[in-house]
Scaffold this active site. Structure first.
Site, mmCIF file in Angstrom:
data_model
loop_
_atom_site.group_PDB
_atom_site.id
_atom_site.type_symbol
_atom_site.label_atom_id
_atom_site.label_comp_id
_atom_site.label_asym_id
_atom_site.label_seq_id
_atom_site.Cartn_x
_atom_site.Cartn_y
_atom_site.Cartn_z
ATOM 1 N N HIS A 308 10.247 -1.653 30.539
ATOM 2 C CA HIS A 308 11.239 -2.281 31.415
ATOM 3 C C HIS A 308 12.620 -1.870 30.943
ATOM 4 C CE1 HIS A 308 13.382 -5.312 33.706
ATOM 5 N NE2 HIS A 308 12.291 -5.435 34.415
ATOM 6 N N ASP A 365 4.636 -6.674 36.677
ATOM 7 C CA ASP A 365 3.672 -6.069 37.594
ATOM 8 C C ASP A 365 2.315 -5.807 36.972
ATOM 9 O OD1 ASP A 365 5.235 -5.991 39.842
ATOM 10 O OD2 ASP A 365 6.288 -4.189 39.168
HETATM 11 N N1 ACO Z 1 4.473 4.795 29.759
HETATM 12 C C1 ACO Z 1 4.739 5.734 28.810
HETATM 13 N N2 ACO Z 1 5.956 5.952 28.291
HETATM 14 C C2 ACO Z 1 6.961 5.190 28.736
HETATM 15 C C3 ACO Z 1 6.765 4.210 29.713
HETATM 16 C C4 ACO Z 1 5.467 4.014 30.230
HETATM 17 N N3 ACO Z 1 5.223 3.078 31.162
HETATM 18 N N4 ACO Z 1 7.937 3.607 29.997
HETATM 19 C C5 ACO Z 1 8.858 4.193 29.211
HETATM 20 N N5 ACO Z 1 8.261 5.145 28.446
HETATM 21 C C6 ACO Z 1 8.910 5.976 27.419
HETATM 22 C C7 ACO Z 1 9.736 7.081 28.034
HETATM 23 O O1 ACO Z 1 8.977 8.267 28.212
HETATM 24 C C8 ACO Z 1 10.826 7.227 27.006
HETATM 25 O O2 ACO Z 1 10.303 7.926 25.907
HETATM 26 P P1 ACO Z 1 11.275 8.918 25.053
HETATM 27 O O3 ACO Z 1 12.327 8.034 24.462
HETATM 28 O O4 ACO Z 1 10.362 9.545 24.055
HETATM 29 O O5 ACO Z 1 11.814 9.911 26.042
HETATM 30 C C9 ACO Z 1 11.073 5.793 26.529
HETATM 31 O O6 ACO Z 1 9.820 5.130 26.739
HETATM 32 C C10 ACO Z 1 12.171 5.053 27.289
HETATM 33 O O7 ACO Z 1 11.847 5.125 28.683
HETATM 34 P P2 ACO Z 1 12.910 5.303 29.833
HETATM 35 O O8 ACO Z 1 12.235 5.903 31.022
HETATM 36 O O9 ACO Z 1 14.115 5.973 29.289
HETATM 37 O O10 ACO Z 1 13.291 3.806 30.096
HETATM 38 P P3 ACO Z 1 13.974 3.265 31.393
HETATM 39 O O11 ACO Z 1 14.650 2.014 31.009
HETATM 40 O O12 ACO Z 1 14.798 4.333 32.042
HETATM 41 O O13 ACO Z 1 12.753 2.998 32.391
HETATM 42 C C11 ACO Z 1 10.951 1.943 33.523
HETATM 43 C C12 ACO Z 1 12.173 1.750 32.601
HETATM 44 C C13 ACO Z 1 11.340 2.755 34.770
HETATM 45 C C14 ACO Z 1 10.472 0.571 33.980
HETATM 46 C C15 ACO Z 1 9.849 2.677 32.726
HETATM 47 O O14 ACO Z 1 9.477 1.905 31.584
HETATM 48 C C16 ACO Z 1 8.612 2.975 33.579
HETATM 49 O O15 ACO Z 1 8.583 3.992 34.277
HETATM 50 N N6 ACO Z 1 7.571 2.091 33.534
HETATM 51 C C17 ACO Z 1 6.404 2.272 34.361
HETATM 52 C C18 ACO Z 1 6.691 1.804 35.780
HETATM 53 C C19 ACO Z 1 6.785 0.302 35.898
HETATM 54 O O16 ACO Z 1 5.945 -0.438 35.391
HETATM 55 N N7 ACO Z 1 7.827 -0.153 36.607
HETATM 56 C C20 ACO Z 1 8.032 -1.580 36.888
HETATM 57 C C21 ACO Z 1 9.211 -2.099 36.135
HETATM 58 S S1 ACO Z 1 9.357 -3.827 36.414
HETATM 59 C C22 ACO Z 1 10.070 -3.907 37.925
HETATM 60 O O17 ACO Z 1 10.849 -3.126 38.341
HETATM 61 C C23 ACO Z 1 9.660 -4.980 38.763
#
Ligand code: ACO
Length: 429
Positions: A308, A365
Protein backbone atom coordinates in the site's frame (compact mmCIF):
# COMPACT_ATOMS: atom_id res chain seq x y z
CA UNK A 1 6.77 30.47 17.51
CA UNK A 2 5.76 29.12 14.14
CA UNK A 3 8.21 26.75 12.48
CA UNK A 4 9.78 27.49 9.13
CA UNK A 5 12.10 25.71 6.73
CA UNK A 6 14.78 27.86 5.18
CA UNK A 7 15.80 27.22 1.61
CA UNK A 8 18.56 28.93 -0.32
CA UNK A 9 18.42 29.17 -4.07
CA UNK A 10 20.96 31.40 -5.82
CA UNK A 11 20.80 34.73 -4.00
CA UNK A 12 17.40 34.01 -2.56
CA UNK A 13 16.94 32.86 1.01
CA UNK A 14 13.39 31.94 1.77
CA UNK A 15 11.61 30.91 4.98
CA UNK A 16 8.83 28.52 4.10
CA UNK A 17 6.16 28.06 6.80
CA UNK A 18 5.60 24.61 8.28
CA UNK A 19 1.94 23.80 8.81
CA UNK A 20 0.88 21.30 11.48
CA UNK A 21 -2.25 19.17 11.40
CA UNK A 22 -4.36 18.20 14.42
CA UNK A 23 -2.47 14.89 14.67
CA UNK A 24 0.85 16.75 14.52
CA UNK A 25 1.54 15.89 10.89
CA UNK A 26 3.85 18.49 9.36
CA UNK A 27 4.10 19.91 5.87
CA UNK A 28 6.19 22.62 4.27
CA UNK A 29 3.89 25.14 2.68
CA UNK A 30 5.48 25.91 -0.70
CA UNK A 31 2.64 28.02 -2.08
CA UNK A 32 4.92 31.12 -2.29
CA UNK A 33 7.93 29.20 -3.65
CA UNK A 34 7.57 29.85 -7.36
CA UNK A 35 6.75 33.53 -7.02
CA UNK A 36 9.64 34.14 -4.57
CA UNK A 37 12.30 32.25 -6.52
CA UNK A 38 11.52 33.38 -10.02
CA UNK A 39 10.11 30.10 -11.30
CA UNK A 40 11.36 27.31 -9.06
CA UNK A 41 8.81 24.52 -8.64
CA UNK A 42 8.97 21.14 -6.88
CA UNK A 43 8.69 17.79 -8.58
CA UNK A 44 7.35 14.64 -6.91
CA UNK A 45 6.23 12.06 -9.45
CA UNK A 46 3.44 9.95 -7.96
CA UNK A 47 3.03 12.50 -5.12
CA UNK A 48 4.91 10.33 -2.62
CA UNK A 49 5.85 13.41 -0.55
CA UNK A 50 3.23 15.90 -1.61
CA UNK A 51 0.05 16.83 0.22
CA UNK A 52 -2.55 18.15 -2.21
CA UNK A 53 -4.83 19.63 0.44
CA UNK A 54 -5.61 19.95 4.12
CA UNK A 55 -8.63 17.86 5.04
CA UNK A 56 -10.74 17.24 8.15
CA UNK A 57 -12.37 14.01 6.94
CA UNK A 58 -10.05 11.04 7.38
CA UNK A 59 -6.92 10.54 9.42
CA UNK A 60 -4.61 7.66 8.73
CA UNK A 61 -1.21 6.81 10.08
CA UNK A 62 0.30 4.25 7.76
CA UNK A 63 3.23 3.51 10.08
CA UNK A 64 0.98 2.72 13.05
CA UNK A 65 -1.92 1.20 11.08
CA UNK A 66 -4.47 3.80 12.28
CA UNK A 67 -7.57 4.82 10.33
CA UNK A 68 -10.24 7.22 11.62
CA UNK A 69 -13.21 8.92 9.95
CA UNK A 70 -13.86 12.37 11.45
CA UNK A 71 -11.87 11.22 14.51
CA UNK A 72 -13.77 7.95 15.08
CA UNK A 73 -11.61 4.78 14.92
CA UNK A 74 -12.53 2.51 12.01
CA UNK A 75 -12.72 -0.47 14.41
CA UNK A 76 -15.54 1.22 16.41
CA UNK A 77 -17.44 2.34 13.32
CA UNK A 78 -17.16 -1.12 11.70
CA UNK A 79 -18.42 -2.77 14.88
CA UNK A 80 -21.18 -0.42 16.01
CA UNK A 81 -22.27 1.93 13.22
CA UNK A 82 -24.33 1.39 10.12
CA UNK A 83 -23.17 2.32 6.62
CA UNK A 84 -25.62 5.18 6.13
CA UNK A 85 -24.70 6.57 9.55
CA UNK A 86 -21.06 6.54 8.46
CA UNK A 87 -22.03 8.12 5.13
CA UNK A 88 -23.79 10.91 7.04
CA UNK A 89 -20.75 11.32 9.30
CA UNK A 90 -18.31 11.54 6.39
CA UNK A 91 -20.42 13.98 4.41
CA UNK A 92 -21.70 16.21 7.24
CA UNK A 93 -18.81 15.99 9.69
CA UNK A 94 -20.74 14.73 12.74
CA UNK A 95 -22.70 11.62 13.69
CA UNK A 96 -26.42 12.28 13.12
CA UNK A 97 -29.00 12.71 15.88
CA UNK A 98 -31.77 10.08 15.67
CA UNK A 99 -34.02 12.68 14.06
CA UNK A 100 -31.46 13.73 11.44
CA UNK A 101 -30.63 10.10 10.70
CA UNK A 102 -34.30 9.19 10.19
CA UNK A 103 -34.71 12.11 7.79
CA UNK A 104 -31.52 11.18 5.92
CA UNK A 105 -32.62 7.56 5.52
CA UNK A 106 -36.14 8.45 4.46
CA UNK A 107 -34.80 11.00 1.92
CA UNK A 108 -32.61 8.28 0.44
CA UNK A 109 -35.54 5.83 0.29
CA UNK A 110 -37.58 8.43 -1.59
CA UNK A 111 -35.02 8.57 -4.41
CA UNK A 112 -34.15 4.91 -5.03
CA UNK A 113 -36.01 4.78 -8.35
CA UNK A 114 -34.07 5.62 -11.49
CA UNK A 115 -35.55 7.27 -14.59
CA UNK A 116 -36.87 4.43 -16.76
CA UNK A 117 -35.32 5.92 -19.91
CA UNK A 118 -31.91 5.06 -18.52
CA UNK A 119 -32.75 1.40 -19.13
CA UNK A 120 -32.24 2.00 -22.87
CA UNK A 121 -28.54 2.33 -22.18
CA UNK A 122 -28.36 -1.36 -21.55
CA UNK A 123 -29.55 -2.34 -25.02
CA UNK A 124 -26.33 -0.81 -26.38
CA UNK A 125 -23.94 -2.82 -24.19
CA UNK A 126 -22.67 -6.30 -25.04
CA UNK A 127 -23.46 -8.98 -22.45
CA UNK A 128 -19.87 -9.22 -21.28
CA UNK A 129 -19.33 -5.46 -20.78
CA UNK A 130 -17.31 -4.78 -17.62
CA UNK A 131 -19.62 -3.45 -14.86
CA UNK A 132 -17.19 -0.64 -13.97
CA UNK A 133 -17.41 0.79 -17.50
CA UNK A 134 -21.20 0.70 -17.33
CA UNK A 135 -21.34 2.15 -13.81
CA UNK A 136 -19.11 5.04 -14.80
CA UNK A 137 -21.31 5.93 -17.81
CA UNK A 138 -24.54 5.52 -15.88
CA UNK A 139 -23.45 7.74 -13.00
CA UNK A 140 -22.23 10.44 -15.38
CA UNK A 141 -25.49 10.14 -17.33
CA UNK A 142 -27.54 11.00 -14.24
CA UNK A 143 -26.42 14.58 -14.88
CA UNK A 144 -28.57 14.54 -18.02
CA UNK A 145 -31.66 13.82 -15.94
CA UNK A 146 -30.87 16.48 -13.34
CA UNK A 147 -29.57 19.47 -15.34
CA UNK A 148 -29.86 21.72 -12.27
CA UNK A 149 -26.86 19.78 -10.92
CA UNK A 150 -24.66 21.45 -13.57
CA UNK A 151 -24.74 24.74 -11.68
CA UNK A 152 -21.88 24.82 -9.14
CA UNK A 153 -23.55 27.77 -7.40
CA UNK A 154 -26.93 26.15 -6.80
CA UNK A 155 -28.45 26.32 -3.30
CA UNK A 156 -27.34 24.06 -0.43
CA UNK A 157 -30.71 22.29 -0.56
CA UNK A 158 -30.18 21.51 -4.26
CA UNK A 159 -26.63 20.30 -3.56
CA UNK A 160 -27.96 18.01 -0.83
CA UNK A 161 -30.53 16.62 -3.23
CA UNK A 162 -27.75 15.61 -5.66
CA UNK A 163 -25.97 13.84 -2.79
CA UNK A 164 -29.14 12.00 -1.77
CA UNK A 165 -29.84 11.01 -5.38
CA UNK A 166 -26.36 9.59 -5.81
CA UNK A 167 -26.51 7.56 -2.60
CA UNK A 168 -30.03 6.36 -3.39
CA UNK A 169 -29.62 5.48 -7.07
CA UNK A 170 -26.20 3.84 -7.11
CA UNK A 171 -27.44 0.52 -5.58
CA UNK A 172 -30.37 0.46 -8.02
CA UNK A 173 -28.07 1.07 -11.00
CA UNK A 174 -25.63 -1.60 -9.84
CA UNK A 175 -28.48 -4.10 -9.64
CA UNK A 176 -29.54 -3.16 -13.20
CA UNK A 177 -25.98 -3.86 -14.38
CA UNK A 178 -26.18 -7.29 -12.77
CA UNK A 179 -29.58 -8.04 -14.35
CA UNK A 180 -28.19 -7.03 -17.75
CA UNK A 181 -25.47 -9.67 -17.42
CA UNK A 182 -27.90 -12.42 -16.38
CA UNK A 183 -30.66 -11.35 -18.79
CA UNK A 184 -33.21 -11.25 -15.96
CA UNK A 185 -35.77 -8.48 -15.40
CA UNK A 186 -34.80 -5.77 -12.97
CA UNK A 187 -36.14 -5.91 -9.43
CA UNK A 188 -37.49 -2.59 -8.16
CA UNK A 189 -36.42 -1.19 -4.78
CA UNK A 190 -38.36 -2.10 -1.66
CA UNK A 191 -38.16 1.02 0.46
CA UNK A 192 -39.26 -0.81 3.60
CA UNK A 193 -35.84 -2.46 3.67
CA UNK A 194 -32.60 -0.96 4.90
CA UNK A 195 -29.99 0.26 2.42
CA UNK A 196 -27.93 -2.94 2.26
CA UNK A 197 -30.86 -5.38 2.47
CA UNK A 198 -32.61 -3.50 -0.32
CA UNK A 199 -29.46 -3.63 -2.45
CA UNK A 200 -28.98 -7.38 -1.92
CA UNK A 201 -32.63 -8.01 -2.79
CA UNK A 202 -32.42 -5.97 -6.01
CA UNK A 203 -29.13 -7.64 -6.93
CA UNK A 204 -29.84 -11.28 -6.11
CA UNK A 205 -33.64 -11.39 -5.93
CA UNK A 206 -36.05 -12.33 -8.72
CA UNK A 207 -39.47 -10.91 -9.51
CA UNK A 208 -40.85 -14.43 -9.28
CA UNK A 209 -39.84 -15.17 -5.69
CA UNK A 210 -39.71 -13.55 -2.32
CA UNK A 211 -36.11 -12.74 -1.33
CA UNK A 212 -35.05 -13.32 2.24
CA UNK A 213 -32.05 -11.37 3.44
CA UNK A 214 -29.66 -13.02 5.83
CA UNK A 215 -28.58 -10.87 8.80
CA UNK A 216 -24.99 -12.19 8.78
CA UNK A 217 -24.61 -11.30 5.09
CA UNK A 218 -26.27 -7.90 5.48
CA UNK A 219 -23.95 -7.18 8.40
CA UNK A 220 -20.84 -8.33 6.48
CA UNK A 221 -21.79 -6.23 3.45
CA UNK A 222 -22.53 -3.23 5.67
CA UNK A 223 -19.11 -3.61 7.33
CA UNK A 224 -17.34 -3.87 3.98
CA UNK A 225 -19.03 -0.69 2.78
CA UNK A 226 -18.00 1.14 5.98
CA UNK A 227 -14.40 -0.03 5.63
CA UNK A 228 -14.29 1.34 2.09
CA UNK A 229 -16.02 4.62 3.04
CA UNK A 230 -13.04 6.94 2.71
CA UNK A 231 -9.28 6.77 2.59
CA UNK A 232 -8.09 10.36 2.28
CA UNK A 233 -6.22 11.50 -0.84
CA UNK A 234 -5.89 8.20 -2.75
CA UNK A 235 -5.90 7.96 -6.54
CA UNK A 236 -9.69 7.99 -7.09
CA UNK A 237 -10.42 10.59 -4.40
CA UNK A 238 -7.74 12.92 -5.76
CA UNK A 239 -9.34 12.41 -9.17
CA UNK A 240 -12.77 13.37 -7.82
CA UNK A 241 -11.30 16.49 -6.24
CA UNK A 242 -9.35 17.53 -9.32
CA UNK A 243 -12.28 17.01 -11.70
CA UNK A 244 -14.56 18.81 -9.25
CA UNK A 245 -12.08 21.68 -8.97
CA UNK A 246 -12.86 22.49 -12.61
CA UNK A 247 -16.50 22.84 -11.41
CA UNK A 248 -17.59 19.82 -13.43
CA UNK A 249 -20.87 18.45 -12.03
CA UNK A 250 -20.73 16.14 -9.01
CA UNK A 251 -22.05 13.23 -11.13
CA UNK A 252 -19.14 13.67 -13.58
CA UNK A 253 -16.60 13.99 -10.75
CA UNK A 254 -17.84 10.76 -9.15
CA UNK A 255 -17.78 9.03 -12.56
CA UNK A 256 -14.13 10.08 -12.88
CA UNK A 257 -13.44 8.59 -9.44
CA UNK A 258 -15.04 5.34 -10.58
CA UNK A 259 -12.69 5.26 -13.59
CA UNK A 260 -9.63 5.75 -11.39
CA UNK A 261 -10.81 3.12 -8.93
CA UNK A 262 -11.14 0.57 -11.73
CA UNK A 263 -7.36 0.09 -12.09
CA UNK A 264 -5.84 -3.11 -10.64
CA UNK A 265 -3.33 -1.02 -8.68
CA UNK A 266 -6.25 0.61 -6.88
CA UNK A 267 -9.80 -0.73 -6.35
CA UNK A 268 -9.49 -3.24 -9.18
CA UNK A 269 -7.13 -5.19 -6.92
CA UNK A 270 -10.05 -7.02 -5.24
CA UNK A 271 -10.94 -8.66 -8.56
CA UNK A 272 -7.25 -9.26 -9.30
CA UNK A 273 -6.74 -10.97 -5.90
CA UNK A 274 -9.40 -13.60 -6.60
CA UNK A 275 -8.03 -14.14 -10.11
CA UNK A 276 -4.55 -14.59 -8.61
CA UNK A 277 -5.77 -17.00 -5.91
CA UNK A 278 -7.68 -18.95 -8.54
CA UNK A 279 -4.57 -19.11 -10.75
CA UNK A 280 -2.53 -20.44 -7.79
CA UNK A 281 -5.24 -23.00 -7.09
CA UNK A 282 -5.44 -24.08 -10.75
CA UNK A 283 -1.68 -24.40 -10.79
CA UNK A 284 -1.82 -27.00 -8.00
CA UNK A 285 -1.52 -24.58 -5.07
CA UNK A 286 2.22 -23.97 -5.40
CA UNK A 287 2.39 -20.79 -3.31
CA UNK A 288 6.19 -20.59 -3.24
CA UNK A 289 6.27 -20.36 -7.01
CA UNK A 290 4.04 -17.27 -6.96
CA UNK A 291 5.98 -15.71 -4.08
CA UNK A 292 9.15 -16.16 -6.16
CA UNK A 293 7.45 -14.61 -9.18
CA UNK A 294 6.36 -11.59 -7.08
CA UNK A 295 9.97 -11.08 -5.99
CA UNK A 296 11.40 -11.45 -9.49
CA UNK A 297 11.93 -7.96 -10.91
CA UNK A 298 11.94 -9.28 -14.49
CA UNK A 299 8.41 -10.65 -13.97
CA UNK A 300 5.58 -8.06 -13.97
CA UNK A 301 3.59 -10.26 -11.55
CA UNK A 302 2.85 -8.66 -8.16
CA UNK A 303 1.17 -10.20 -5.18
CA UNK A 304 -2.25 -8.62 -5.56
CA UNK A 305 -3.81 -7.36 -2.34
CA UNK A 306 -0.34 -6.79 -0.90
CA UNK A 307 1.37 -3.48 -0.34
CA UNK A 308 0.00 0.00 0.00
CA UNK A 309 1.24 3.48 -0.75
CA UNK A 310 0.64 4.70 2.79
CA UNK A 311 0.35 1.63 5.03
CA UNK A 312 3.77 0.41 5.98
CA UNK A 313 2.16 -1.70 8.67
CA UNK A 314 -1.01 -3.83 8.75
CA UNK A 315 -3.93 -2.20 6.96
CA UNK A 316 -6.44 -2.03 9.88
CA UNK A 317 -9.26 -2.72 7.42
CA UNK A 318 -7.66 -6.02 6.36
CA UNK A 319 -7.67 -7.25 9.98
CA UNK A 320 -11.43 -6.62 10.31
CA UNK A 321 -12.19 -8.15 6.91
CA UNK A 322 -10.23 -11.31 7.69
CA UNK A 323 -12.48 -11.97 10.71
CA UNK A 324 -15.61 -11.22 8.64
CA UNK A 325 -14.46 -13.64 5.93
CA UNK A 326 -14.38 -16.46 8.48
CA UNK A 327 -17.84 -15.47 9.81
CA UNK A 328 -19.43 -15.38 6.35
CA UNK A 329 -17.90 -18.64 5.16
CA UNK A 330 -18.93 -20.36 8.42
CA UNK A 331 -22.47 -19.05 8.11
CA UNK A 332 -22.75 -20.16 4.50
CA UNK A 333 -21.04 -23.46 5.25
CA UNK A 334 -18.53 -22.82 2.48
CA UNK A 335 -15.10 -24.39 2.58
CA UNK A 336 -13.35 -22.21 0.01
CA UNK A 337 -9.87 -23.45 -0.95
CA UNK A 338 -9.06 -19.88 -2.02
CA UNK A 339 -9.41 -18.69 1.60
CA UNK A 340 -6.92 -21.34 2.67
CA UNK A 341 -4.52 -20.29 -0.09
CA UNK A 342 -4.93 -16.63 0.93
CA UNK A 343 -4.13 -17.41 4.57
CA UNK A 344 -1.06 -19.49 3.65
CA UNK A 345 0.11 -16.84 1.21
CA UNK A 346 -0.20 -14.18 3.89
CA UNK A 347 1.67 -16.35 6.41
CA UNK A 348 4.55 -17.04 4.02
CA UNK A 349 4.80 -13.47 2.70
CA UNK A 350 4.82 -11.96 6.20
CA UNK A 351 7.94 -14.00 7.03
CA UNK A 352 9.69 -13.52 3.70
CA UNK A 353 12.58 -11.06 3.78
CA UNK A 354 11.53 -9.39 0.50
CA UNK A 355 8.08 -8.46 1.87
CA UNK A 356 9.33 -7.71 5.40
CA UNK A 357 12.05 -5.36 4.15
CA UNK A 358 9.57 -3.43 2.00
CA UNK A 359 6.82 -3.37 4.65
CA UNK A 360 4.38 -5.15 2.36
CA UNK A 361 1.28 -6.28 4.26
CA UNK A 362 -2.15 -7.46 3.11
CA UNK A 363 -4.35 -4.50 2.20
CA UNK A 364 -8.14 -4.00 2.27
CA UNK A 365 -8.57 -5.95 -0.96
CA UNK A 366 -6.81 -9.12 0.11
CA UNK A 367 -9.79 -10.73 1.87
CA UNK A 368 -12.77 -8.65 0.67
CA UNK A 369 -13.04 -10.62 -2.59
CA UNK A 370 -13.32 -13.87 -0.65
CA UNK A 371 -16.40 -12.52 1.14
CA UNK A 372 -17.93 -11.15 -2.05
CA UNK A 373 -17.30 -14.46 -3.83
CA UNK A 374 -18.89 -16.44 -0.97
CA UNK A 375 -21.94 -14.16 -1.10
CA UNK A 376 -22.34 -14.97 -4.79
CA UNK A 377 -21.13 -11.71 -6.37
CA UNK A 378 -19.48 -12.22 -9.76
CA UNK A 379 -15.76 -11.37 -9.71
CA UNK A 380 -16.07 -8.42 -12.06
CA UNK A 381 -18.60 -6.83 -9.65
CA UNK A 382 -16.11 -6.57 -6.77
CA UNK A 383 -14.73 -3.18 -7.73
CA UNK A 384 -18.28 -1.89 -8.24
CA UNK A 385 -18.98 -2.82 -4.60
CA UNK A 386 -15.86 -0.92 -3.59
CA UNK A 387 -17.22 2.11 -5.50
CA UNK A 388 -20.53 1.85 -3.63
CA UNK A 389 -18.67 1.94 -0.32
CA UNK A 390 -16.37 4.78 -1.41
CA UNK A 391 -19.23 6.96 -2.69
CA UNK A 392 -19.80 8.87 0.60
CA UNK A 393 -16.06 9.53 0.89
CA UNK A 394 -15.87 10.92 -2.63
CA UNK A 395 -18.93 13.11 -1.95
CA UNK A 396 -17.46 14.35 1.35
CA UNK A 397 -14.11 15.16 -0.24
CA UNK A 398 -15.78 16.94 -3.16
CA UNK A 399 -17.90 18.98 -0.77
CA UNK A 400 -14.92 19.91 1.37
CA UNK A 401 -12.96 20.98 -1.70
CA UNK A 402 -15.82 23.12 -3.04
CA UNK A 403 -16.54 24.73 0.33
CA UNK A 404 -12.85 25.63 0.73
CA UNK A 405 -13.04 27.40 -2.63
CA UNK A 406 -10.02 25.42 -3.84
CA UNK A 407 -8.49 26.74 -7.06
CA UNK A 408 -8.55 24.51 -10.12
CA UNK A 409 -6.10 21.61 -9.73
CA UNK A 410 -3.33 22.16 -12.21
CA UNK A 411 0.13 20.73 -11.48
CA UNK A 412 3.29 22.15 -13.02
CA UNK A 413 5.81 20.09 -14.95
CA UNK A 414 9.45 20.20 -15.98
CA UNK A 415 9.60 20.02 -19.74
CA UNK A 416 12.20 17.53 -21.05
CA UNK A 417 11.35 17.48 -24.79
CA UNK A 418 13.03 19.03 -27.82
CA UNK A 419 13.99 22.69 -27.84
CA UNK A 420 12.47 24.89 -30.52
CA UNK A 421 12.99 23.54 -34.04
CA UNK A 422 11.57 24.31 -37.49
CA UNK A 423 8.85 22.32 -39.14
CA UNK A 424 10.16 20.06 -41.95
CA UNK A 425 7.89 19.36 -44.93
CA UNK A 426 6.87 15.68 -45.19
CA UNK A 427 8.80 15.10 -48.46
CA UNK A 428 12.00 16.38 -46.82
CA UNK A 429 12.01 14.19 -43.66
N1 ACO B 1 4.17 -7.61 -4.83
C1 ACO B 1 5.52 -7.60 -5.00
N2 ACO B 1 6.30 -6.52 -4.82
C2 ACO B 1 5.70 -5.39 -4.45
C3 ACO B 1 4.31 -5.31 -4.27
C4 ACO B 1 3.54 -6.47 -4.47
N3 ACO B 1 2.20 -6.46 -4.29
N4 ACO B 1 3.97 -4.06 -3.93
C5 ACO B 1 5.11 -3.35 -3.89
N5 ACO B 1 6.15 -4.16 -4.20
C6 ACO B 1 7.58 -3.79 -4.22
C7 ACO B 1 7.93 -2.98 -5.45
O1 ACO B 1 8.35 -3.80 -6.52
C8 ACO B 1 9.03 -2.11 -4.91
O2 ACO B 1 10.19 -2.88 -4.81
P1 ACO B 1 11.64 -2.17 -5.06
O3 ACO B 1 11.78 -1.16 -3.96
O4 ACO B 1 12.61 -3.30 -4.98
O5 ACO B 1 11.58 -1.57 -6.43
C9 ACO B 1 8.59 -1.81 -3.47
O6 ACO B 1 7.78 -2.93 -3.11
C10 ACO B 1 7.78 -0.53 -3.31
O7 ACO B 1 6.67 -0.60 -4.22
P2 ACO B 1 6.10 0.62 -5.02
O8 ACO B 1 5.40 0.11 -6.24
O9 ACO B 1 7.16 1.64 -5.19
O10 ACO B 1 5.07 1.19 -3.98
P3 ACO B 1 3.88 2.14 -4.32
O11 ACO B 1 3.56 2.85 -3.07
O12 ACO B 1 4.18 2.96 -5.53
O13 ACO B 1 2.70 1.14 -4.74
C11 ACO B 1 0.83 -0.32 -4.64
C12 ACO B 1 1.68 0.73 -3.90
C13 ACO B 1 0.43 0.20 -6.03
C14 ACO B 1 -0.44 -0.58 -3.84
C15 ACO B 1 1.67 -1.61 -4.78
O14 ACO B 1 2.02 -2.10 -3.49
C16 ACO B 1 0.94 -2.70 -5.57
O15 ACO B 1 1.00 -2.70 -6.80
N6 ACO B 1 0.24 -3.64 -4.87
C17 ACO B 1 -0.53 -4.66 -5.55
C18 ACO B 1 -1.85 -4.08 -6.03
C19 ACO B 1 -2.82 -3.82 -4.90
O16 ACO B 1 -3.04 -4.66 -4.03
N7 ACO B 1 -3.44 -2.63 -4.94
C20 ACO B 1 -4.47 -2.24 -3.97
C21 ACO B 1 -3.96 -1.17 -3.06
S1 ACO B 1 -5.18 -0.81 -1.85
C22 ACO B 1 -6.26 0.16 -2.68
O17 ACO B 1 -5.96 0.92 -3.53
C23 ACO B 1 -7.63 0.01 -2.35
Amino acid sequence: MSETVNIKYGDTSLDLPVITGTENEKAIDISKLRASTNGLVTIDVGYKNTGSTTSAITFLDGEKGILRYRGYPIEQLAKDADFLEVAYLLINGELPSQNDFDTFKSDISLHTLVHEDLKHFFTAYPLNAHPMGMLCSLICSLSAYYPDSLDPNRSDAEKNLTVVRLLAKMPTLISWIQKKSTGHPIVYPDNKLGYVANFLRMFFGQRTDEYFTDDVLVDAMDTLLILHGDHEQNCSTSTVRIVGSAHAPLYASIAAGISALWGPRHGGANQAVIEMLQAIHNDGGNIDKFIDRAKDKSDPFRLMGFGHRVYKNFDPRAKIIKVKADEVLDKLGIDDPLLEIAKKLEEIALKDEYFVKRNLYPNVDFYSGIIYKAMGFPTDMFTVLFALGRLPGWIAQHREMMEAGQPIGRPRQIYTGSNERDYVAINKR
